[in-house]
Design a protein around this motif. Structure first.
Motif, PDB file in Angstrom:
ATOM      1  N   GLU A 119      31.074  70.403 -16.900  1.00  0.00           N
ATOM      2  CA  GLU A 119      31.899  71.558 -17.309  1.00  0.00           C
ATOM      3  C   GLU A 119      31.100  72.518 -18.200  1.00  0.00           C
ATOM      4  N   PHE A 120      30.283  71.935 -19.096  1.00  0.00           N
ATOM      5  CA  PHE A 120      29.458  72.764 -19.988  1.00  0.00           C
ATOM      6  C   PHE A 120      28.468  73.604 -19.160  1.00  0.00           C
ATOM      7  N   LEU A 121      27.841  72.982 -18.179  1.00  0.00           N
ATOM      8  CA  LEU A 121      26.866  73.719 -17.359  1.00  0.00           C
ATOM      9  C   LEU A 121      27.576  74.780 -16.522  1.00  0.00           C
ATOM     10  N   GLU A 122      28.774  74.430 -16.040  1.00  0.00           N
ATOM     11  CA  GLU A 122      29.550  75.421 -15.264  1.00  0.00           C
ATOM     12  C   GLU A 122      29.845  76.659 -16.096  1.00  0.00           C
ATOM     13  N   SER A 123      30.305  76.431 -17.353  1.00  0.00           N
ATOM     14  CA  SER A 123      30.685  77.600 -18.141  1.00  0.00           C
ATOM     15  C   SER A 123      29.457  78.328 -18.691  1.00  0.00           C
ATOM     16  N   THR A 124      28.390  77.601 -19.015  1.00  0.00           N
ATOM     17  CA  THR A 124      27.205  78.268 -19.588  1.00  0.00           C
ATOM     18  C   THR A 124      26.461  79.076 -18.530  1.00  0.00           C
ATOM     19  N   PHE A 125      26.348  78.507 -17.323  1.00  0.00           N
ATOM     20  CA  PHE A 125      25.536  79.184 -16.298  1.00  0.00           C
ATOM     21  C   PHE A 125      26.401  79.878 -15.238  1.00  0.00           C
ATOM     22  N   ARG A 126      27.719  79.793 -15.412  1.00  0.00           N
ATOM     23  CA  ARG A 126      28.671  80.456 -14.517  1.00  0.00           C
ATOM     24  C   ARG A 126      28.397  80.142 -13.046  1.00  0.00           C
ATOM     25  N   ARG A 127      28.364  78.864 -12.767  1.00  0.00           N
ATOM     26  CA  ARG A 127      28.240  78.424 -11.378  1.00  0.00           C
ATOM     27  C   ARG A 127      28.892  77.051 -11.246  1.00  0.00           C
ATOM     28  N   THR A 128      29.081  76.608 -10.026  1.00  0.00           N
ATOM     29  CA  THR A 128      29.715  75.301  -9.824  1.00  0.00           C
ATOM     30  C   THR A 128      28.777  74.405  -9.021  1.00  0.00           C
ATOM     31  N   VAL A 129      29.186  73.162  -8.915  1.00  0.00           N
ATOM     32  CA  VAL A 129      28.354  72.220  -8.166  1.00  0.00           C
ATOM     33  C   VAL A 129      29.251  71.449  -7.197  1.00  0.00           C
ATOM     34  N   THR A 130      28.722  71.121  -6.031  1.00  0.00           N
ATOM     35  CA  THR A 130      29.523  70.370  -5.056  1.00  0.00           C
ATOM     36  C   THR A 130      29.082  68.906  -5.024  1.00  0.00           C
ATOM     37  N   ILE A 131      29.956  68.071  -4.455  1.00  0.00           N
ATOM     38  CA  ILE A 131      29.611  66.641  -4.303  1.00  0.00           C
ATOM     39  C   ILE A 131      28.350  66.519  -3.456  1.00  0.00           C
ATOM     40  N   GLU A 132      28.246  67.367  -2.422  1.00  0.00           N
ATOM     41  CA  GLU A 132      27.072  67.291  -1.528  1.00  0.00           C
ATOM     42  C   GLU A 132      25.786  67.575  -2.307  1.00  0.00           C
ATOM     43  N   GLY A 189      16.972  72.305 -21.802  1.00  0.00           N
ATOM     44  CA  GLY A 189      16.134  71.418 -22.612  1.00  0.00           C
ATOM     45  C   GLY A 189      16.786  70.056 -22.755  1.00  0.00           C
ATOM     46  N   ILE A 190      15.968  69.005 -22.676  1.00  0.00           N
ATOM     47  CA  ILE A 190      16.484  67.638 -22.839  1.00  0.00           C
ATOM     48  C   ILE A 190      15.588  66.880 -23.812  1.00  0.00           C
ATOM     49  N   TYR A 191      16.159  65.839 -24.435  1.00  0.00           N
ATOM     50  CA  TYR A 191      15.404  65.073 -25.437  1.00  0.00           C
ATOM     51  C   TYR A 191      15.373  63.588 -25.133  1.00  0.00           C
ATOM     52  N   CYS A 192      15.917  63.171 -24.006  1.00  0.00           N
ATOM     53  CA  CYS A 192      16.114  61.728 -23.892  1.00  0.00           C
ATOM     54  C   CYS A 192      16.207  61.308 -22.426  1.00  0.00           C
ATOM     55  N   ALA A 193      15.849  60.051 -22.162  1.00  0.00           N
ATOM     56  CA  ALA A 193      15.940  59.520 -20.794  1.00  0.00           C
ATOM     57  C   ALA A 193      17.391  59.379 -20.328  1.00  0.00           C
ATOM     58  N   TYR A 194      18.347  59.460 -21.263  1.00  0.00           N
ATOM     59  CA  TYR A 194      19.759  59.377 -20.846  1.00  0.00           C
ATOM     60  C   TYR A 194      20.300  60.712 -20.326  1.00  0.00           C
ATOM     61  N   ALA A 195      19.544  61.775 -20.473  1.00  0.00           N
ATOM     62  CA  ALA A 195      20.022  63.075 -19.964  1.00  0.00           C
ATOM     63  C   ALA A 195      20.092  63.012 -18.434  1.00  0.00           C
ATOM     64  N   PRO A 196      21.257  63.244 -17.851  1.00  0.00           N
ATOM     65  CA  PRO A 196      21.386  63.089 -16.387  1.00  0.00           C
ATOM     66  C   PRO A 196      20.745  64.256 -15.632  1.00  0.00           C
ATOM     67  N   VAL A 197      19.461  64.115 -15.370  1.00  0.00           N
ATOM     68  CA  VAL A 197      18.704  65.237 -14.796  1.00  0.00           C
ATOM     69  C   VAL A 197      19.155  65.571 -13.372  1.00  0.00           C
ATOM     70  N   GLU A 198      19.721  64.582 -12.670  1.00  0.00           N
ATOM     71  CA  GLU A 198      20.184  64.869 -11.298  1.00  0.00           C
ATOM     72  C   GLU A 198      21.313  65.902 -11.335  1.00  0.00           C
ATOM     73  N   LEU A 199      22.177  65.796 -12.344  1.00  0.00           N
ATOM     74  CA  LEU A 199      23.267  66.769 -12.468  1.00  0.00           C
ATOM     75  C   LEU A 199      22.687  68.163 -12.738  1.00  0.00           C
ATOM     76  N   ILE A 200      21.716  68.224 -13.631  1.00  0.00           N
ATOM     77  CA  ILE A 200      21.084  69.513 -13.966  1.00  0.00           C
ATOM     78  C   ILE A 200      20.453  70.115 -12.707  1.00  0.00           C
ATOM     79  N   ARG A 201      19.750  69.280 -11.962  1.00  0.00           N
ATOM     80  CA  ARG A 201      19.087  69.769 -10.734  1.00  0.00           C
ATOM     81  C   ARG A 201      20.106  70.187  -9.669  1.00  0.00           C
ATOM     82  N   ALA A 202      21.240  69.486  -9.625  1.00  0.00           N
ATOM     83  CA  ALA A 202      22.265  69.833  -8.631  1.00  0.00           C
ATOM     84  C   ALA A 202      22.805  71.246  -8.872  1.00  0.00           C
TER      85      ALA A 202
END
Ligand code: SF4
Ligand code: SF4
Length: 387
Positions: free
Chosen positions: A152-165, A38-51
């Motif tokens: 880091e929060f998304l990594e620990s909450t969803f137990r996954r990682t993200v790559t630069i690619e 869930g997000i509340y603002c245009a400052y939420a970095p949605v690209e990171l969430i989608r990655a």
């Protein structure tokens, strides 16, 4: 041309209000196992969430229905967007919140910050410390660090990682979506306009939670239909309608009463300069820099929100929009008790009247329908002042 033109979005999306269609899509995604943030603002970095292969879900509410419940806890003299959003959560009736596994929040206005504290127990929540002097040399470092902390929060909450690619790909997708959106907005800039708001608003509601690649096919269809309208001589709004640029606080739901009043008074809204309109698509993120998080931070700090000081980009962006959309008048919509947009309206008024010689109207309103008569009188007077 009197025939009703084809709707802008594919048939599979038509027939129901956009929020319902959006909800149906999200529920289907959820059933396929997709995590949601869930997000509340245009400052939420949605690209990171989608990655992370997660779906961002907007939790901002625009309904008057939950205000009364919210006011049992929150002060009545508070922005309706905050009250409405909180009221849904309090009554446990927000289907979008129900779908969210976690919530991302930012330190923007005081009302939102304190509301986040009240809902923090209900979902894993991560608050990002947004620097509010965007031109300070350290701001970019701070916001880059905040996006890393969210990672880091998304990594620990969803137990996954993200790559630069994956991050670079999410940035390319977001840029594609913005380019397509801007192509669509250009049809509203035409004179006479081929499309306008609220038609575009429906499309944007759906766009919020749709990935870049899916949006591409949806928008390609919309462009085809707009081209066909142009060829067939369909235009949006009555002949000679006054063109209105709307700016200010995010609008939606019950606040769309202002669109209705403008259209009933013989105007047509050709541009919506707000976070529920064109603002999130106004700029692009630099691609393939080798540091995608910093590239994201740089783009987000350019968002001209009134919580920033000084917010000079709002005025330069206004110049650009006036040049592109050639409005006959500008309406600044301020939600009640939103002090930053309310005070900033003084600068917007000056810019619009002194630099561009256009009539300007500030509308201070909430989600109730009690001021419709007064709004109608003021909007009619504004449109009569148009050259
Ligand atoms: S107006 Fe400001 S605080 Fe509100 S959604 Fe936009 S960026 Fe966020
Ligand atoms: S409209 Fe203003 S007061 Fe309301 S949430 Fe946005 S910035 Fe805060």
């Amino acid at each position: 041309m009197n025939e009703t033109p084809e709707p802008l979005i594919n048939d599979e999306y038509t027939g129901e209000p956009p929020s319902k269609r959006l909800l149906a899509r999200l529920i289907a995604e959820r059933e396929r196992g997709t995590g949601m943030v869930g997000i509340y603002c245009a400052y939420a970095p949605v690209e990171l969430i989608r990655a992370f292969d997660l779906t961002p879900v907007s939790l901002c509410a625009f309904s008057n229905a939950t205000i009364e419940a919210a006011e049992e806890v929150l002060p009545a003299n508070l922005c309706p967007l905050i009250k409405s959003s909180y009221g849904f959560i309090l009554k446990d009736t927000c289907p979008f919140f129900a779908l969210s596994d976690a919530v991302v929040a930012e330190t923007t206005c005081d009302g939102k910050k304190k509301m986040f504290e009240l809902i923090a127990e209900r979902r894993p929540m991560h608050v990002m410390d947004l620097p509010q002097l965007p031109d300070n040399p350290g701001a970019i470092d701070t916001w880059t660090a905040m996006i890393h902390r969210l990672r880091e929060f998304l990594e620990s909450t969803f137990r996954r990682t993200v790559t630069i690619e994956r991050l670079e790909q999410a940035i390319r997708d977001a840029n594609t979506k913005s380019r397509l959106m801007n192509r669509i907005f250009a049809y509203a800039a035409m004179d006479p306009p081929i499309t306008g708001w609220p038609e575009l608003f429906d499309m944007l509601t759906l766009a919020q939670s749709v990935s870049g690649s899916e949006m591409a096919s949806l928008l390609d269809h919309a462009v085809e239909r707009l081209e066909r309208r142009k060829t067939d001589g369909h235009v949006y709004g009555p002949k000679g309608a006054r063109r209105v640029l709307m700016t200010g606080c995010p609008v939606g739901g019950d606040a769309l009463k202002v669109f209705k009043v403008i259209e009933e008074a013989g105007g047509v809204v050709v541009a919506l300069d707000s976070c529920s309109g064109m603002k999130p698509y106004a700029d692009y993120i630099e691609e393939d820099t080798g540091d995608p998080v910093r590239a994201m931070a740089a783009r987000y700090l350019k968002i001209p929100c009134s919580c920033m000081t000084p917010n000079t980009r709002r005025l330069t962006e206004m110049d650009r929009l006036i040049e592109q959309f050639r409005p006959d008048a500008v309406v600044d919509l301020v939600l009640q008790a939103c002090h930053s947009y309310n005070i900033e309206s003084i600068k917007v008024d000056e810019r619009v009247q002194k630099k561009h010689g256009l009539p300007f109207l500030k509308i201070l309103t909430d989600y109730s329908q009690s001021d419709i008569g007064q709004l109608r009188t003021r909007v009619e007077a504004l449109l009569e002042m148009c050259p």
